[in-house]
Structure formats: structure tokens, C-alpha cells
Scaffold this active site. Structure first.
Site, short mmCIF file in Angstrom:
data_model
loop_
_atom_site.label_atom_id
_atom_site.label_comp_id
_atom_site.label_asym_id
_atom_site.label_seq_id
_atom_site.Cartn_x
_atom_site.Cartn_y
_atom_site.Cartn_z
N THR A 50 3.95 -11.18 -1.04
CA THR A 50 3.14 -11.98 -0.12
C THR A 50 1.67 -11.72 -0.49
O THR A 50 1.39 -11.00 -1.46
CB THR A 50 3.34 -11.51 1.34
OG1 THR A 50 2.82 -10.17 1.45
CG2 THR A 50 4.81 -11.55 1.74
N ARG B 139 -10.72 -6.93 19.62
CA ARG B 139 -9.38 -7.46 19.34
C ARG B 139 -8.64 -7.65 20.66
O ARG B 139 -8.75 -6.79 21.56
CB ARG B 139 -8.67 -6.43 18.46
CG ARG B 139 -7.21 -6.72 18.21
CD ARG B 139 -6.56 -5.55 17.48
NE ARG B 139 -6.82 -5.57 16.06
CZ ARG B 139 -6.48 -4.57 15.22
NH1 ARG B 139 -5.89 -3.48 15.68
NH2 ARG B 139 -6.72 -4.67 13.94
N TYR C 135 2.83 -7.65 16.15
CA TYR C 135 3.23 -6.73 15.05
C TYR C 135 4.03 -5.56 15.62
O TYR C 135 5.16 -5.29 15.17
CB TYR C 135 1.99 -6.22 14.32
CG TYR C 135 2.23 -4.98 13.48
CD1 TYR C 135 3.08 -5.01 12.37
CD2 TYR C 135 1.62 -3.75 13.81
CE1 TYR C 135 3.32 -3.86 11.61
CE2 TYR C 135 1.86 -2.61 13.05
CZ TYR C 135 2.70 -2.67 11.95
OH TYR C 135 2.94 -1.53 11.21
N ALA C 136 3.46 -4.88 16.61
CA ALA C 136 4.12 -3.69 17.15
C ALA C 136 5.45 -4.05 17.80
O ALA C 136 6.43 -3.31 17.69
CB ALA C 136 3.20 -3.00 18.15
N PHE D 78 0.82 -1.23 0.00
CA PHE D 78 0.00 0.00 0.00
C PHE D 78 0.85 1.27 0.00
O PHE D 78 0.88 2.03 -0.98
CB PHE D 78 -0.95 -0.07 1.21
CG PHE D 78 -1.57 1.23 1.61
CD1 PHE D 78 -2.16 2.08 0.68
CD2 PHE D 78 -1.61 1.60 2.96
CE1 PHE D 78 -2.75 3.28 1.07
CE2 PHE D 78 -2.21 2.79 3.36
CZ PHE D 78 -2.77 3.64 2.42
N ILE E 131 13.36 -9.96 1.87
CA ILE E 131 14.37 -9.20 2.63
C ILE E 131 15.07 -10.08 3.68
O ILE E 131 16.09 -9.68 4.24
CB ILE E 131 13.82 -7.90 3.29
CG1 ILE E 131 12.72 -8.20 4.31
CG2 ILE E 131 13.37 -6.91 2.24
CD1 ILE E 131 12.42 -7.01 5.24
N THR F 39 6.30 2.62 12.89
CA THR F 39 4.89 2.92 13.18
C THR F 39 4.71 3.51 14.57
O THR F 39 5.52 3.23 15.48
CB THR F 39 4.07 1.61 13.06
OG1 THR F 39 2.79 1.81 13.68
CG2 THR F 39 4.74 0.44 13.78
N ASP F 40 3.63 4.26 14.75
CA ASP F 40 3.32 4.78 16.09
C ASP F 40 2.96 3.65 17.06
O ASP F 40 2.94 3.85 18.27
CB ASP F 40 2.19 5.82 16.03
CG ASP F 40 0.88 5.29 15.47
OD1 ASP F 40 0.82 4.12 15.05
OD2 ASP F 40 -0.11 6.07 15.45
N GLU F 41 2.66 2.47 16.51
CA GLU F 41 2.22 1.38 17.39
C GLU F 41 3.33 0.89 18.31
O GLU F 41 3.07 0.21 19.30
CB GLU F 41 1.64 0.23 16.55
CG GLU F 41 0.47 0.72 15.73
CD GLU F 41 -0.41 -0.37 15.14
OE1 GLU F 41 -0.45 -1.48 15.70
OE2 GLU F 41 -1.05 -0.09 14.12
N LYS G 80 8.04 -4.57 15.09
CA LYS G 80 8.48 -3.28 14.54
C LYS G 80 9.39 -2.56 15.53
O LYS G 80 10.37 -1.92 15.13
CB LYS G 80 7.27 -2.39 14.20
CG LYS G 80 6.38 -2.90 13.08
CD LYS G 80 7.04 -2.96 11.72
CE LYS G 80 7.28 -1.60 11.13
NZ LYS G 80 7.84 -1.71 9.73
N GLY H 270 -5.83 -7.25 23.28
CA GLY H 270 -4.78 -6.23 23.50
C GLY H 270 -5.00 -4.97 22.68
O GLY H 270 -4.05 -4.25 22.38
N THR I 251 10.09 -11.41 9.09
CA THR I 251 10.26 -10.30 8.13
C THR I 251 10.60 -8.99 8.84
O THR I 251 11.54 -8.30 8.44
CB THR I 251 8.98 -10.12 7.29
OG1 THR I 251 8.90 -11.21 6.38
CG2 THR I 251 9.01 -8.82 6.50
#
Ligand code: NAD
Ligand code: TYD
Length: 332
Positions: free
Chosen positions: A37, A271, A148-149, A12, A61, A124-126, A152, A273, A99
Site C-alpha cells: 500500500t 485530532r 484504527y484502534a 516500518f 491478507i 497496539t496499546d491503543e 485492531k 477523539g 485489512t
């Protein structure tokens, strides 16, 4: 003349960025390295095909050979490549660690080996976690909630330590939630627009009062462009638009733009958390000269129009692997 490697350029934000750069700097060349992917899509780069200063390499990567091939002759690297969907990270975290963490490490090794002039890590801000009041600055502690966070955040720490230890020319951007054309319909805004277009239910997590600061993707491209050219090595830059909205308010706008009934909204189990609110202080980047151009209501309307006009693009995605994911995840 700069040769830029853009990893994750078929996703994106990456694809929006590639087109932005090619349009603005005709003497630059862009080489996309992307694993393709489920989230990567060559249709996002359709308009770049055949351009003399654009090239594409399908590769991972996490694979040193792929990375070396892509980066050997590069001046700059911008790393967008990542597993990005929080919900998928909760059910299948391994690909995120691979990844987002290992892949970043392999890229940093290439920065060292090929003496890359500048490396921008798209974060990310996360990584800061949730905040009830006020806004995070670049000095705020990392407190990631999801796999995810956390992945990152791990990548950010690797990048920063490579600046401290080896003086690798690393810069980090931490942006808030993006929206705009070519976003995968697993994410909140495109999922709700496309479901509404199909008269399907809109699965709103919990009470729907979680807050996100919405950044139009083009404004993120201008921010990354500025950081790439003018940012200071070893520094972090927050990128937020100050457009904080409750999820429920965003849904009301989408329904109004499409002329659809509120009865499509379905409150579903929250969701795990689930971060309540994200908010960024971006004054450091604003001092460097950045200002977002988009107005949320107007750009959301344009985004709704884009998905309305590009049904073929998202129908293809929703018709594939996504159907199985959707059934498993939402139980609707
Ligand atoms: P996306 O999921 O749309 O695209 C990710 C791209 O990376 C895909 O093209 C995919 O094929 C590619 N990719 C995945 N694993 C790879 C690997 N191992 N090797 C090479 N390519 C691989 O993601 P996006 O929303 O465009 O996000 C891009 C970056 O921006 C990510 O790093 C994400 O963490 C960050 N970010 C996104 C947002 C947002 O709102 N979308 C906000 C802040 C930060
Ligand atoms: P998302 O697009 O997944 O971004 P992030 O979790 O990285 O912020 O979700 C944005 C917000 O929308 C978040 O508060 C979760 C919520 N959401 C729903 O309510 N339902 C959904 O089906 C999805 C995907 C998200």
C-alpha cells in the site's frame, strides 16, 4: 529451522523485524507477504534482496488465495499487516476494517487449515484507549477511541476467540508507540524531523501535552522475538518502554538536535477523539525475560541522524501520494 511468514514486512516495524530475524537466525527463512500500500516500501527491504533465506510476495491478507500461497508451507506467522495511521482512519475508515479485521480473520483461517504452529498478532496499546493515571495491564478492558484502534481491537478479539474455540496457537503483542529508522513520514516523529529538515512548520495537535510511551523499534523486535519463541499460547503481552513523554517535549528535543528554531512549531486543530495518554504495564513480558535497551534521548538522537542521512528515502515518499494527503489533512 523455522519458516516464518511475515505479513506487512515492507512497512516500518515489519521490515525492521525481518532484518532482525534474518541477522539473528541464519537457519530460519522469512517469507514476506505485503500488499505494498502507500505505507509499504520495497526500499525498506533492500538489504534482504538476494538473501537465500528471504522471499517476497506481493499480496493482500484479505485475499484467501494470496494468504494460502504464502502460508501453505509455513511454521509460524507474524501479522504486522494493517492500516496504521489514526488520522487516515478518521477520514477513511473502511480500509481499516477490511485489512485489520477481515485480513486477520483470513489469516486465522489459514492457521487452522495449514496447522500453523504459532501465530503472533501484532496489536497496539491503543485498543485500551486513554488513561489519565496508572498503566494498563493485559486484563484492562478494551476501550478504543479511533476507527484504527477499534479495528485492531476487533482483530484481537477474533484472535483470542480462535484460541478459546479452536485452540489455535495465537499470541498477541500490544506495544506502545514505536520510533526509529524506516518509519513512514506521516507519523509524528518522522514527520516532525523531516519537516524541520525542510524548514517547514511542525503541526502540533491541540496543546501538545498528549503523552505517548516511546518504544525504540529494535526493542520491539526483541520483544516480538521472545514472545514468538517463549510466549504462552492464548496470551496477551504488553510491550512498553516506560519512556512517557509529552509531544511538546519530544518536539523540543528534535529541534535541539537539528539546531532549528522553536518558531517552526505551529499549534493546529486537535485530532478528533485524541487520546490524552497511553501507558502500559509490561511486567508480564519483563517476567518472561525482556528488557528494553534504548534510552529515549539517545535513540531519538540516532533516529534524527538516520533521517538526516537518508533524505533520499523519505523525499521519495513525501513527493508522492503524501503531498495530496498532507494538503487535504493539514491545510497548512
Ligand atoms: P506501516 O503502516 O509502516 O506498515 C504496514 C504494512 O502493511 C505496509 O507494508 C503495508 O503495505 C502492509 N499492508 C497494509 N495492508 C495490507 C494488506 N491488506 N495485505 C498485506 N499487507 C498490507 O505499519 P507499522 O507502523 O510498521 O505497524 C505494523 C504493525 O504494528 C501494525 O499492525 C500496527 O497496528 C502495529 N503497531 C504499530 C505501532 C507503531 O508505533 N508504529 C505501535 C503499536 C502497534
Ligand atoms: P502518531 O504518530 O499518529 O501516533 P498515535 O496517534 O498512534 O499515537 O501521533 C503521536 C502523537 O503525536 C499523537 O498524540 C498525535 C500527535 N501528532 C501531532 O501532534 N501532529 C501530527 O501531525 C501527528 C501525525 C501526530
Amino acid at each position: 529451522m523455522k519458516r516464518i511468514v511475515v505479513t506487512g514486512g515492507a512497512g516500518f516495524i515489519g521490515s525492521n523485524f525481518v532484518k532482525y530475524i534474518l541477522g539473528l537466525y541464519p537457519d530460519y527463512s522469512v517469507h514476506v507477504l505485503d500488499k505494498l500500500t502507500y505505507a509499504g516500501n520495497m526500499a525498506n527491504l533492500e538489504s534482504c534482496r538476494g538473501e537465500r533465506n528471504f522471499s517476497f510476495q506481493k499480496g493482500d491478507i484479505c485475499n484467501k488465495r494470496d494468504v494460502d500461497e504464502a502460508c501453505r508451507n509455513a511454521d509460524w506467522i507474524v501479522n504486522f499487516a494493517a492500516e496504521t495511521h489514526v488520522d487516515r482512519s478518521i477520514s477513511s475508515p473502511q480500509a481499516f476494517v477490511e485489512t485489520d479485521v477481515l485480513g486477520t480473520y483470513i489469516l486465522l483461517e489459514a492457521v487452522k487449515e495449514f496447522k500453523i504452529e504459532r501465530y503472533v498478532q501484532i496489536s497496539t496499546d491503543e485498543v485500551y484507549g486513554s488513561i489519565d493515571r496508572g498503566s494498563f495491564t493485559e486484563e484492562s478492558p478494551l476501550n478504543p477511541s479511533s476507527p484504527y484502534a477499534a479495528s485492531k481491537a476487533g482483530a484481537d478479539l477474533l484472535a483470542l476467540s480462535s484460541w478459546t474455540t479452536y485452540r489455535l496457537p495465537v499470541l498477541i503483542t500490544r506495544s506502545s508507540n514505536n520510533y526509529g529508522p524506516y518509519q513512514h513520514p506521516e507519523k509524528f516523529i518522522p514527520l516532525f524531523i523531516t519537516n524541520a529538515l525542510e524548514d517547514r512548520q511542525l503541526p502540533l495537535y491541540g496543546d501538545g501535552l498528549n503523552v505517548r510511551d516511546w518504544l525504540y523499534v529494535r526493542d520491539n523486535c526483541t520483544a516480538i522475538d521472545l514472545i514468538l519463541h517463549k510466549g504462552k499460547e492464548g496470551e496477551i503481552y504488553n510491550v512498553g518502554a516506560n519512556e512517557e513523554k509529552k509531544n511538546l517535549d519530544v518536539v523540543h528535543l528534535i529541534l535541539a538536535y537539528l539546531g532549528k528554531q522553536e518558531s517552526l512549531i505551529r499549534h493546529v486543530t486537535d485530532r478528533k477523539g485524541h487520546d490524552r495518554r497511553y501507558s502500559l504495564n509490561s511486567s508480564k513480558l519483563r517476567k518472561l525475560g525482556w528488557k528494553p535497551e534504548a534510552n529515549f534521548e539517545k535513540s531519538l538522537k540516532q533516529t534524527v541522524a538516520w533521517y538526516t542521512e537518508n533524505v533520499e528515502w523519505w523525499k521519495k515518499i513525501k513527493g508522492g501520494e503524501f503531498q495530496e494527503y498532507y494538503r487535504r489533512h493539514y491545510d497548512l
